[in-house]
Structures are given as structure tokens and as C-alpha cells.
Design a protein around this motif. Structure first.
Motif, PDB file in Angstrom:
ATOM      1  N   PRO A 139       0.841  -1.203   0.000  1.00 13.66           N
ATOM      2  CA  PRO A 139       0.000   0.000   0.000  1.00 13.66           C
ATOM      3  C   PRO A 139       0.878   1.256   0.000  1.00 13.66           C
ATOM      4  CG  PRO A 139      -0.640  -1.524   1.752  1.00 13.66           C
ATOM      5  CD  PRO A 139       0.664  -1.999   1.202  1.00 13.66           C
ATOM      6  N   TYR A 158      -3.699   4.527   1.080  1.00  9.77           N
ATOM      7  CA  TYR A 158      -5.025   3.914   1.163  1.00  9.77           C
ATOM      8  C   TYR A 158      -6.116   4.851   0.660  1.00  9.77           C
ATOM      9  CZ  TYR A 158      -3.302   0.030   4.047  1.00  9.77           C
ATOM     10  OH  TYR A 158      -2.648  -1.086   4.494  1.00  9.77           O
ATOM     11  N   TYR A 194      -1.612   1.462  -4.905  1.00  8.26           N
ATOM     12  CA  TYR A 194      -0.913   0.249  -4.493  1.00  8.26           C
ATOM     13  C   TYR A 194       0.156  -0.089  -5.511  1.00  8.26           C
ATOM     14  CZ  TYR A 194      -4.676  -0.681  -1.153  1.00  8.26           C
ATOM     15  OH  TYR A 194      -5.557  -0.604  -0.113  1.00  8.26           O
ATOM     16  N   LYS A 210      -9.205  -2.712  -0.563  1.00  6.54           N
ATOM     17  CA  LYS A 210      -8.238  -2.566   0.531  1.00  6.54           C
ATOM     18  C   LYS A 210      -7.384  -3.828   0.625  1.00  6.54           C
ATOM     19  CE  LYS A 210      -9.868   1.377   2.023  1.00  6.54           C
ATOM     20  NZ  LYS A 210      -9.262   2.568   1.567  1.00  6.54           N
ATOM     21  N   PHE A 211      -6.088  -3.618   0.704  1.00  8.89           N
ATOM     22  CA  PHE A 211      -5.144  -4.724   0.834  1.00  8.89           C
ATOM     23  C   PHE A 211      -4.163  -4.406   1.946  1.00  8.89           C
ATOM     24  CE2 PHE A 211      -6.496  -4.567  -3.592  1.00  8.89           C
ATOM     25  CZ  PHE A 211      -6.951  -5.856  -3.775  1.00  8.89           C
ATOM     26  N   LYS A 212      -3.640  -5.440   2.548  1.00  6.87           N
ATOM     27  CA  LYS A 212      -2.647  -5.284   3.605  1.00  6.87           C
ATOM     28  C   LYS A 212      -1.250  -5.454   3.018  1.00  6.87           C
ATOM     29  CE  LYS A 212      -5.726  -7.185   7.078  1.00  6.87           C
ATOM     30  NZ  LYS A 212      -6.038  -8.351   7.894  1.00  6.87           N
ATOM     31  N   THR A 213      -0.291  -4.869   3.680  1.00  6.19           N
ATOM     32  CA  THR A 213       1.106  -4.999   3.270  1.00  6.19           C
ATOM     33  C   THR A 213       1.504  -6.468   3.222  1.00  6.19           C
ATOM     34  OG1 THR A 213       1.628  -2.875   4.270  1.00  6.19           O
ATOM     35  CG2 THR A 213       3.487  -4.343   3.838  1.00  6.19           C
ATOM     36  N   GLU A 243       0.422  -8.869   1.371  1.00  2.96           N
ATOM     37  CA  GLU A 243      -0.526  -9.880   0.901  1.00  2.96           C
ATOM     38  C   GLU A 243      -0.027 -10.365  -0.450  1.00  2.96           C
ATOM     39  OE1 GLU A 243      -4.913  -9.492   0.923  1.00  2.96           O
ATOM     40  OE2 GLU A 243      -4.539  -7.580   1.933  1.00  2.96           O
TER      41      GLU A 243
END
Length: 161
Positions: free
Chosen positions: A86, A89, A94, A126-129, A131
């Protein structure tokens, strides 16, 4: 009797249509979406860099020269798997990286060919670091806009795994 004549005429037309050679029947062209090319990070290494002076920023930066293999994929649908990083956000920015955050281009020793900017078809994802995900979209090559990465996947969508 009229019903029988109409039925026979309609049956005859349907039979004629069913057995008419295809070249005589006009059909609208069917557009088949091309299957995306499954990119690898190795494929994205088909690029060389040289230092170039950018007076607007008063800095030397790496200018890419894309190889013939990757140029053939420009504008084509592709799929690529990597680690999500990310950037912002709120702006839905991204980056997809060949390596996790601790070893990526920005933080580790990898090169600019190891990151791809994701420009999503739909905002709000939304994605997490770190992933590990696969994305599909159109590959764009960028050599001239210093405020963008060299590789961009436009109209990106996550591929369900």
C-alpha cells in the motif's frame, strides 16, 4: 386451412435457415477477449536502464529501455502475482512487488523492474502490506513520466485464487 399453410410456410423458412451455408448467413462479428498473458517477474527484467538528467527535479534518474519481448506485451491483458504494498489507502494507490516490503525496490536492494503500479478498475479495494495476490489488467510501459513506475497494470482487478 390458413393455419396449416402458415405453419408449413414457417416450418419451411426455419428449415431453410437451419440448412443455409454459414457464408450466406450474415452474423455480427464476435469479439473474443484475449486470455491474459501470465507474466513473471523474470519477463519484466527485459529492460535496461541508463542514468538521465531530469532538470525539473535537478536529479539523475534511471531511464528505461524496454526489450523487444516486453514491448510486445504493451497494451495486452496480463496477470501477475506478487506482494501488495500500500502506498496511499485514501487514494487507492498500491504497488505490486516481486519481493515483500522488507526487500522491495523502495526498502531493499531490488531494481525498478521489480515493482508494478496497480491502477484499479474499481476504487475502494483494501489490501494489507505483503498480501500475496494475483492481478489482471492491461500492461502499460512508462519511460517518460518520472512520477510513475516503469510498469503499470491499468484497469487492474484481483484474480480470485
Amino acid at each position: 386451412m390458413k393455419k396449416n399453410v402458415c405453419f408449413i410456410a414457417l416450418s419451411g423458412l426455419l428449415t431453410l435457415a437451419a440448412f443455409t451455408p454459414a457464408k450466406l448467413v450474415s452474423h455480427p462479428p464476435v469479439t473474443v477477449a484475449a486470455e491474459p498473458v501470465k507474466l513473471s517477474w523474470e519477463t519484466l527484467r527485459d529492460v535496461t536502464f541508463k542514468k538521465k538528467w531530469y532538470p525539473e527535479e535537478s536529479v539523475y534518474m534511471l531511464y528505461p529501455t524496454f526489450g523487444a519481448g516486453i514491448q510486445k506485451l504493451s497494451g495486452k491483458p496480463v496477470e501477475l502475482t506478487g506482494y501488495v504494498l500500500p502506498v496511499d489507502y485514501e487514494s487507492n494507490l498500491y504497488v505490486l512487488s516481486a519481493f515483500p516490503y522488507s526487500a522491495c525496490f523502495f526498502c531493499g536492494g531490488a531494481g525498478p523492474e521489480s515493482v508494478v503500479s496497480l491502477k484499479f478498475k474499481k476504487n475502494g479495494l483494501k489490501f494489507k502490506t505483503d498480501e500475496r495476490r494475483t492481478f489482471r489488467g492491461t500492461l502499460k510501459l512508462n519511460a517518460d513520466n518520472i512520477y510513475e513506475l516503469n510498469y503499470i497494470i491499468a484497469d487492474a482487478e484481483m484474480v480470485e485464487q
